[in-house]
Write a protein that holds these residues in place. Structure first.
Motif, PDB file in Angstrom:
ATOM      1  N   PHE A  74       0.816  -1.216   0.000  1.00 25.86           N
ATOM      2  CA  PHE A  74       0.000   0.000   0.000  1.00 25.86           C
ATOM      3  C   PHE A  74       0.844   1.257   0.000  1.00 25.86           C
ATOM      4  CE2 PHE A  74       0.779  -1.509   4.291  1.00 25.86           C
ATOM      5  CZ  PHE A  74       1.358  -0.405   4.892  1.00 25.86           C
ATOM      6  N   CYS A  75       2.162   1.135   0.184  1.00 32.48           N
ATOM      7  CA  CYS A  75       2.976   2.282   0.574  1.00 32.48           C
ATOM      8  C   CYS A  75       3.873   2.793  -0.552  1.00 32.48           C
ATOM      9  CB  CYS A  75       3.831   1.922   1.800  1.00 32.48           C
ATOM     10  SG  CYS A  75       4.749   3.332   2.452  1.00 32.48           S
ATOM     11  N   SER A  76       3.724   4.076  -0.874  1.00 31.79           N
ATOM     12  CA  SER A  76       4.538   4.682  -1.921  1.00 31.79           C
ATOM     13  C   SER A  76       5.937   5.031  -1.434  1.00 31.79           C
ATOM     14  CB  SER A  76       3.850   5.946  -2.449  1.00 31.79           C
ATOM     15  OG  SER A  76       3.641   6.882  -1.410  1.00 31.79           O
ATOM     16  N   GLN A  77       6.226   4.769  -0.155  1.00 32.57           N
ATOM     17  CA  GLN A  77       7.569   5.035   0.364  1.00 32.57           C
ATOM     18  C   GLN A  77       8.506   3.834   0.215  1.00 32.57           C
ATOM     19  OE1 GLN A  77       8.168   7.743   3.637  1.00 32.57           O
ATOM     20  NE2 GLN A  77       6.029   7.513   4.210  1.00 32.57           N
ATOM     21  N   SER A  78       7.977   2.723  -0.270  1.00 38.18           N
ATOM     22  CA  SER A  78       8.824   1.563  -0.494  1.00 38.18           C
ATOM     23  C   SER A  78       9.804   1.828  -1.626  1.00 38.18           C
ATOM     24  CB  SER A  78       7.973   0.335  -0.839  1.00 38.18           C
ATOM     25  OG  SER A  78       8.801  -0.741  -1.247  1.00 38.18           O
ATOM     26  N   GLY A  79      11.071   1.473  -1.402  1.00 34.47           N
ATOM     27  CA  GLY A  79      12.082   1.615  -2.445  1.00 34.47           C
ATOM     28  C   GLY A  79      11.961   0.554  -3.518  1.00 34.47           C
ATOM     29  N   GLN A  80      11.041  -0.406  -3.337  1.00 35.39           N
ATOM     30  CA  GLN A  80      10.894  -1.495  -4.304  1.00 35.39           C
ATOM     31  C   GLN A  80       9.903  -1.168  -5.422  1.00 35.39           C
ATOM     32  OE1 GLN A  80      10.649  -5.482  -2.883  1.00 35.39           O
ATOM     33  NE2 GLN A  80      11.512  -5.012  -0.879  1.00 35.39           N
ATOM     34  N   PHE A  81       9.157  -0.066  -5.273  1.00 35.64           N
ATOM     35  CA  PHE A  81       8.124   0.256  -6.254  1.00 35.64           C
ATOM     36  C   PHE A  81       8.494   1.504  -7.043  1.00 35.64           C
ATOM     37  CE2 PHE A  81       5.401  -1.353  -2.543  1.00 35.64           C
ATOM     38  CZ  PHE A  81       5.644  -2.674  -2.890  1.00 35.64           C
ATOM     39  N   GLU A  82       7.948   1.609  -8.237  1.00 34.18           N
ATOM     40  CA  GLU A  82       8.158   2.795  -9.079  1.00 34.18           C
ATOM     41  C   GLU A  82       7.146   3.872  -8.692  1.00 34.18           C
ATOM     42  OE1 GLU A  82      10.539   3.470 -11.258  1.00 34.18           O
ATOM     43  OE2 GLU A  82      11.491   1.559 -10.760  1.00 34.18           O
ATOM     44  N   SER A  83       7.370   4.494  -7.557  1.00 35.14           N
ATOM     45  CA  SER A  83       6.447   5.531  -7.095  1.00 35.14           C
ATOM     46  C   SER A  83       7.164   6.884  -7.146  1.00 35.14           C
ATOM     47  CB  SER A  83       5.981   5.249  -5.668  1.00 35.14           C
ATOM     48  OG  SER A  83       7.005   5.558  -4.746  1.00 35.14           O
ATOM     49  N   PRO A  84       6.398   7.986  -7.096  1.00 34.72           N
ATOM     50  CA  PRO A  84       7.015   9.318  -7.194  1.00 34.72           C
ATOM     51  C   PRO A  84       7.700   9.790  -5.923  1.00 34.72           C
ATOM     52  CG  PRO A  84       4.635   9.508  -6.990  1.00 34.72           C
ATOM     53  CD  PRO A  84       4.931   8.043  -7.126  1.00 34.72           C
ATOM     54  N   VAL A  85       7.616   9.018  -4.819  1.00 32.58           N
ATOM     55  CA  VAL A  85       8.220   9.451  -3.561  1.00 32.58           C
ATOM     56  C   VAL A  85       9.703   9.104  -3.556  1.00 32.58           C
ATOM     57  CG1 VAL A  85       8.216   9.166  -1.050  1.00 32.58           C
ATOM     58  CG2 VAL A  85       6.060   9.199  -2.314  1.00 32.58           C
ATOM     59  N   ARG A  86      10.543  10.085  -3.229  1.00 32.84           N
ATOM     60  CA  ARG A  86      11.980   9.879  -3.167  1.00 32.84           C
ATOM     61  C   ARG A  86      12.497  10.096  -1.755  1.00 32.84           C
ATOM     62  NH1 ARG A  86      10.916   7.323  -6.581  1.00 32.84           N
ATOM     63  NH2 ARG A  86      11.290   7.506  -8.825  1.00 32.84           N
ATOM     64  N   SER A  87      13.639   9.482  -1.449  1.00 36.63           N
ATOM     65  CA  SER A  87      14.176   9.517  -0.092  1.00 36.63           C
ATOM     66  C   SER A  87      14.606  10.931   0.303  1.00 36.63           C
ATOM     67  CB  SER A  87      15.366   8.559   0.011  1.00 36.63           C
ATOM     68  OG  SER A  87      15.836   8.491   1.328  1.00 36.63           O
TER      69      SER A  87
END
Length: 332
Positions: A74-87
């Motif tokens: 459910f989480c866009s903060q995962s580094g495993q997914f292609e989501s727009p959230v960056r560290s």
């Protein structure tokens, strides 16, 4: 004797203070839609009797955003997914400013959140410095949500003065493997037990609408009741782009309200907090219904990666409903 679940709940929960079992919660979750108002009215009575009229207000801030190694679907903060959230890391002055702004709303809780499996030495140092700076600048209770902990880290947080720790089970044990594969439900449970046994308040809830069955929602309510957290944040899935749950539908409003009512009846003395997703799932009228249906705490402002309602809207609603904001001294 009547077997109508709401009449049973009136005797068992309202009069005796004994929460519903998972099987009884399922009966509430499967009530016809034309009985939702009756369910919410009873849940509100339970909340008023066992918790009182005060509403606890909280703000949250992300100390470390994105780049998490876990695969919570459910989480866009995962580094495993292609989501727009960056560290991104937040600095201490920004953290203090956010705490001060949160306190100005009347909130008594300020939660520092990090997108990690668990805290490393760098993060624990940053949290320690942040807590000291906040305590020097403003009077507010500080909570943390830093993932899974070791006993040593639990003890460190207690020593820092952290008053509440959030670690969500997220969903029923039987459904967890469909939501997360990089760690187990049992690992989360163990952190929750350590937090509670160390004397910190435990905040533990989850997300509704991640493909679970209604039976699993009831199972989840029962498992939370067994854990006995001080607070249960109730989130409704907001599908995030790039995540495995990106195309999941929003929870229907009636389903969401039945969930709120059932969870209140399963957890009569627990702080039940509106968290993420209520704006999309319920809207303004639904938010009002939940506040009159068992909810007695809210997160104001924005969430971690999604926008919330302006804090003023929620605070105005509490004033209109004549629900006082819990004062800081009541939470210490």
């Amino acid at each position: 004797m009547s077997t109508d679940i709401l009449e049973v709940a009136r005797r068992q929960v309202l009069e005796e203070g004994k929460g519903l079992t998972a099987a009884q919660a399922l009966e509430c979750l499967t009530l016809p839609d034309d009985r939702v108002e009756d369910l919410l009215a009873l849940a509100h009575e339970v909340r008023m009797r066992w918790c009182g009229p005060e509403v606890e207000v909280e703000g949250i801030i992300s100390l470390k955003t994105g780049g998490c190694p876990e695969d919570c679907h459910f989480c866009s903060q995962s580094g495993q997914f292609e989501s727009p959230v960056r560290s991104v890391w937040l600095n201490i002055p920004e953290l203090v400013k956010a705490a001060q702004e949160t306190a100005k709303t009347g909130a008594t809780e300020f939660c520092i959140v990090a997108a990690v499996r668990g805290p490393d030495a760098r993060l624990m140092s940053q949290v320690r410095d942040g807590i000291k700076a906040i305590n020097d600048a403003v009077e507010i209770n500080i909570a943390c949500s830093l993932g899974m902990l070791t006993q040593e880290q639990v003890d460190e947080l207690v020593a820092m003065g952290v008053h509440r720790y959030n670690h969500n089970l997220e969903t029923a044990k039987s459904h967890f493997g469909n939501v997360v594969t990089t760690h187990s439900w049992e690992e989360r449970w163990e952190t929750c037990l350590m937090v509670r046994e160390a004397g910190m308040e435990l905040c533990c809830g989850g997300i509704i609408g991640m493909g679970e069955t209604v039976e699993q929602r009831a199972e989840f309510a029962g498992q939370l009741a067994e854990l006995e957290p001080d607070e249960v944040p109730l989130n409704f899935l907001t599908p995030r782009p790039g995540t495995p749950f990106a195309t999941y539908p929003l929870v229907e409003g009636a389903e969401a309200l039945k969930t709120i009512g059932a969870f209140r009846l399963a957890l009569p003395r627990t702080i039940l907090r509106y968290a993420g997703g209520r704006e999309l799932t319920l809207g303004d009228l639904g938010t009002r219904s939940g506040m009159l249906g068992g909810v007695n705490a809210i997160i104001v402002g924005n969430y971690l990666t999604t926008l919330g309602r302006p804090a003023e809207q929620d605070l105005d609603l509490l004033t209109e409903l004549q629900m006082p904001i819990k004062a800081l001294q009541q939470t210490l």
